[in-house]
Design an enzyme around this catalytic site. Structure first.
Site, PDB file in Angstrom:
ATOM      1  CD  GLU A  50      63.490  33.394  68.311  1.00  0.00           C
ATOM      2  OE1 GLU A  50      63.381  34.615  68.531  1.00  0.00           O
ATOM      3  OE2 GLU A  50      62.729  32.756  67.545  1.00  0.00           O
ATOM      4  CG  PHE A 112      55.446  43.146  75.440  1.00  0.00           C
ATOM      5  CD1 PHE A 112      54.454  42.688  74.580  1.00  0.00           C
ATOM      6  CD2 PHE A 112      56.689  43.451  74.920  1.00  0.00           C
ATOM      7  CE1 PHE A 112      54.711  42.538  73.224  1.00  0.00           C
ATOM      8  CE2 PHE A 112      56.951  43.313  73.559  1.00  0.00           C
ATOM      9  CZ  PHE A 112      55.957  42.844  72.710  1.00  0.00           C
TER      10      PHE A 112
END
Length: 564
Positions: A50, A112
């Site tokens: 990323e 999560f």
């Protein structure tokens, strides 16, 4: 017609004329990727990390002047972009970062891959949004692009919960945007412009100090007109390189810690410093109390918080650089009588020429090991300044700035304010995506190139023909230089004992690799590498302990330079 939030986002990107998105998928944004094939005009480039996505979007933005777009998932996907967001923020680069988020009911429950990216990124974005309802998505995207590109440009983050992406509503993109709390001032105060013009008319030793704001406001032509017509010498920050032609006789080179002797001495002796789109960074000013001690200072900047933050200013002009320079030009053109600028400034220009001749940028040539400055000079000689150059950070960055010349804006892309190692390669990918027919070269170090070397897979996958030239000295060079000069040569943790074989590494990714160990071979290998139609790594083995000079030690005045 109703559309899902994911579809609305993609429609909005089309309305903003986005043609390239750099991203990495994940569960929180899977709905976006589900619909992405329905929008073939939105080219998506799958990066391998990323951080590569945000740097590539940043490089695309710097090369084009348009807003770059990065798309990542929630949690670690979002946090992996923070360094790149801070890089864009420090250098005022327009980027929109789209992050996924867990469903709205789960926010705050430690779900999560949940992270408060709005809170984390707040200090290093121009603005950010958490979209809570799908009906708000279109106008938020409109605002995000508006904020990113206007005033002082910068990164804007939009956080999208998964349930918002799945929800539906009628889609209508707003044609206009109005924000009561955000109205950047573009037009200069005419009284301040007249004061600045009067100082220009009376100055005997004027100097223009230009920054990245000249490039982001597309003011290079106006700056060039002003300096050439008034015979005013020009220096610039690292971010401002290319705003004024690097082959013009009025060009002094970069100023600051590793600036040229002539540029730094000019700052020390000027009687009028016209600062345009620059923020008086500490790497530029050196010891503040000794910076431009004899000068009256005119500061043009669209961001009022940048004025008087570091240096006292006599005439502040809060305005877009282009508007302000045009206003100064108009004032000069209506003057009944103008001095013979060439005659008035001749003694000053002669002094600057003497400094340039007596203290040019120099190095001692060596056949083996190769001097890194020689490699940069050869790159410039072969490309004639027509390539887009990106850099990593450190000695490679400074040598690129010193020994290459940049004749046009948006041809030198580098991390200035944050100094981010690993920036240059993914930024080069972004620039190459924007300009597929141009030669794009990343001048790198052997340490910094390994920060994001995984993006070689991205370059090979899409046949993005970026050329990486590694100045391989076996050290973290700039830190080693400081250790040599100021820390008794204690080279602690700066020697790169184990580097990969960069030629084999290139081949492992499916790219071409070359190695050079003799100066006599540099030109022929670069020619061959630049002619390759795909991505290339050129590993140039250079002098291990070569230093960047001139150098202004920390806390010293600009005129107190180390020259050898």
């Amino acid at each position: 017609m109703e559309r899902t939030g994911a579809q609305i986002l993609l429609e909005c990107l089309l309305h903003e004329k986005v043609d390239a998105v750099f991203g990495f998928p994940g569960g929180a944004v899977i709905d976006i990727y589900h619909h992405l094939p329905e929008y073939p005009k939105l080219r998506h480039f799958l990066v391998r990390h990323e951080q590569g996505a945000i740097h590539a979007a940043d490089g695309y933005a710097r090369a084009t002047g348009n807003v770059g777009v990065c798309l990542v998932t929630s949690g670690p996907g979002a946090t992996n972009t923070v360094t790149g967001i801070a890089t864009a923020y420090m250098d005022s680069i327009p980027v929109v970062i789209i992050t996924g988020q867990v469903p709205t009911p789960l926010i705050g429950n430690d779900a999560f891959q949940e992270v408060d990216i709005v809170g984390i990124s707040r200090p290093c974005v121009k603005h950010n949004y958490l979209v809570k309802e799908v009906k708000d998505l279109a106008w938020i995207i409109k605002q995000a692009f508006y904020l990113a590109r206007t005033g002082r440009p910068g990164p804007v983050l939009v956080d999208l919960p998964k349930d918002v992406l799945q929800a539906k509503c009628t889609y209508e993109y707003p044609e206009t945007i109005s924000m009561r709390s955000y109205n950047p001032n573009l037009a200069p105060n005419r009284r301040q412009v007249r004061k600045a013009t009067e100082l220009l008319r009376n100055s005997k030793r004027p100097l223009v100090y230009s920054g990245g704001g000249v490039i982001s406001s597309d003011a290079s032509e106006e700056l060039t007109w002003l300096c050439r017509n008034l015979h005013i010498p020009v220096t610039s920050t690292l971010m401002g390189l290319g705003a004024f032609p690097g082959d013009d006789p009025l060009w002094l080179g970069m100023l600051g810690m590793h600036g040229t002797y002539a540029a730094n001495m000019a700052v020390g002796h000027t009687d009028l410093l016209l600062a345009v789109g620059a923020r008086f960074d500490d790497r530029v000013t050196g010891k503040i109390s000794s910076f431009a001690p004899s000068a009256q200072v005119v500061h043009i900047d669209v961001d009022p918080t940048s004025i008087r933050k570091n240096v006292n200013v006599d005439i502040p002009i809060v305005a877009d650089c282009l508007h302000a320079l045009r206003a100064i030009r108009e004032e000069l053109e209506i003057c009944a009588e103008c001095p013979d600028w060439a005659a008035v400034h001749e003694p000053w220009l002669n002094q600057l020429q003497e400094w340039r001749q007596n203290h040019p940028l120099r190095y001692t040539f060596s056949e083996e090991p190769i001097k890194p400055q020689f490699v940069v000079e050869k790159i410039y000689e072969l490309t004639k300044g027509e390539a887009i150059i990106t850099t990593e950070v450190g000695q490679n960055q400074m040598w690129a700035a010193q020994f290459s010349r940049f004749h046009r804006p948006r041809t030198f892309l580098t991390s200035g304010g944050l100094g981010t190692m690993g920036y240059g390669f993914p930024a080069a990918i972004g620039a190459q995506v924007a300009f597929p027919d141009k030669l794009v070269i990343d001048i790198a170090g052997d340490g910094s190139i390994q920060m994001n070397i995984q993006e070689m897979a991205t370059a090979v996958s899409y046949n993005i023909p970026v050329k990486i030239v590694i100045l391989n000295n076996g050290y973290l060079g700039m830190v080693r230089q400081w250790q040599e000069l100021f820390y008794a040569k204690n080279y602690c943790s700066t020697c790169m004992h184990i580097n990969p074989d960069f030629v084999k590494l290139a081949e492992a990714y499916g790219a071409r690799g070359f190695r050079v160990t003799r100066a006599a071979d540099v030109e022929s290998v670069l020619r061959e590498a630049f002619a390759v139609s795909g991505p290339v790594i050129v590993d140039v083995v250079v002098e291990p302990e070569e230093n960047v000079y001139p150098m202004v030690p920390a806390g010293a005045a600009l005129t107190d330079m180390l020259l050898v």
